[in-house]
Scaffold this motif. Structure first.
Motif, PDB file in Angstrom:
ATOM      1  N   ILE A  85       0.831  -1.202   0.000  1.00  0.00           N
ATOM      2  CA  ILE A  85       0.000   0.000   0.000  1.00  0.00           C
ATOM      3  C   ILE A  85       0.871   1.259   0.000  1.00  0.00           C
ATOM      4  N   TYR A  90      -4.624  -0.348  -4.551  1.00  0.00           N
ATOM      5  CA  TYR A  90      -5.084   1.030  -4.716  1.00  0.00           C
ATOM      6  C   TYR A  90      -5.673   1.563  -3.416  1.00  0.00           C
ATOM      7  N   ASP A  91      -5.009   1.302  -2.318  1.00  0.00           N
ATOM      8  CA  ASP A  91      -5.336   1.880  -1.016  1.00  0.00           C
ATOM      9  C   ASP A  91      -4.351   3.010  -0.755  1.00  0.00           C
ATOM     10  N   TYR A  92      -4.754   3.955   0.106  1.00  0.00           N
ATOM     11  CA  TYR A  92      -3.869   5.061   0.470  1.00  0.00           C
ATOM     12  C   TYR A  92      -3.168   4.854   1.811  1.00  0.00           C
ATOM     13  N   ARG A 123      -3.408  -0.649   6.545  1.00  0.00           N
ATOM     14  CA  ARG A 123      -4.564  -1.228   7.222  1.00  0.00           C
ATOM     15  C   ARG A 123      -4.224  -1.508   8.681  1.00  0.00           C
ATOM     16  N   LYS A 144      -3.305   7.696  -7.507  1.00  0.00           N
ATOM     17  CA  LYS A 144      -2.418   7.439  -6.377  1.00  0.00           C
ATOM     18  C   LYS A 144      -1.021   7.944  -6.740  1.00  0.00           C
TER      19      LYS A 144
END
Length: 173
Positions: free
Chosen positions: A23, A30-32, A35, A150
């Motif tokens: 990430i 496609y995470d910012y 987690r 991103k």
């Protein structure tokens, strides 16, 4: 290298570490934001409920070097024979053939479970992953240009699919 079925108790922290590195440092996810640890509870529960494998590759010391899995492609009943897979390799173990070995394990698991299509959503700048998938028979089935944003740029999402001979007797419903 040994392949194992990953469990929450034994592998959640290592999987989370690999995912969060992807990430923060890549367009593989496609995470910012990384987690949180508690997200792995739901992640593993969804894999269990869907009867989806989580295959890990461990070294001789028992450390997780990478993992692969698949899950629901789209949440509609007629897609029951199609799954979307993912493969992640720890940054210290990339470029050693581990991705291919894990993808081969995923293909074997999908055949065993009677799946028909494996789909990989791959950022089109990830040429290594694209080459790997093509090497194992995946075909490019489409691209959504500028699907995500991103790292200050638009990202094109490509779909690669492998159609299997399974299941022998598909049914509606």
């Amino acid at each position: 290298m040994t392949f194992v079925t990953c469990t929450y108790q034994e592998h959640a922290a290592a999987i989370l570490d690999i995912l969060n590195d992807a990430i923060v440092h890549s367009t593989a996810l496609y995470d910012y934001h990384p987690r949180p640890a508690e997200s792995m509870v739901t992640w593993f529960e969804n894999k269990r409920l869907g009867d989806f494998p989580v295959i890990g590759a461990i070294d001789d010391a028992g450390q997780l070097m990478g993992f692969a899995s698949y899950g629901t492609f789209r949440p509609f009943p007629a897609y029951k024979y199609t799954v979307e897979h993912s493969i992640y390799v720890h940054k210290d173990h990339r470029g050693k053939g581990l991705g291919q070995a894990l993808l081969e394990q995923v293909i074997a698991a999908a055949k065993k479970q009677g799946k028909h299509v494996l789909v990989g959503g791959i950022d089109m700048s990830n040429t290594g992953s694209i080459r790997l998938h093509q090497k194992l028979g995946f075909q490019h089935s489409g691209t959504i240009p500028q699907a995500a944003f991103k790292f200050g740029r638009w990202l094109d999402l490509g779909f690669f699919q492998l159609t299997l001979e399974t299941p022998e007797n598909p049914v509606d419903g």
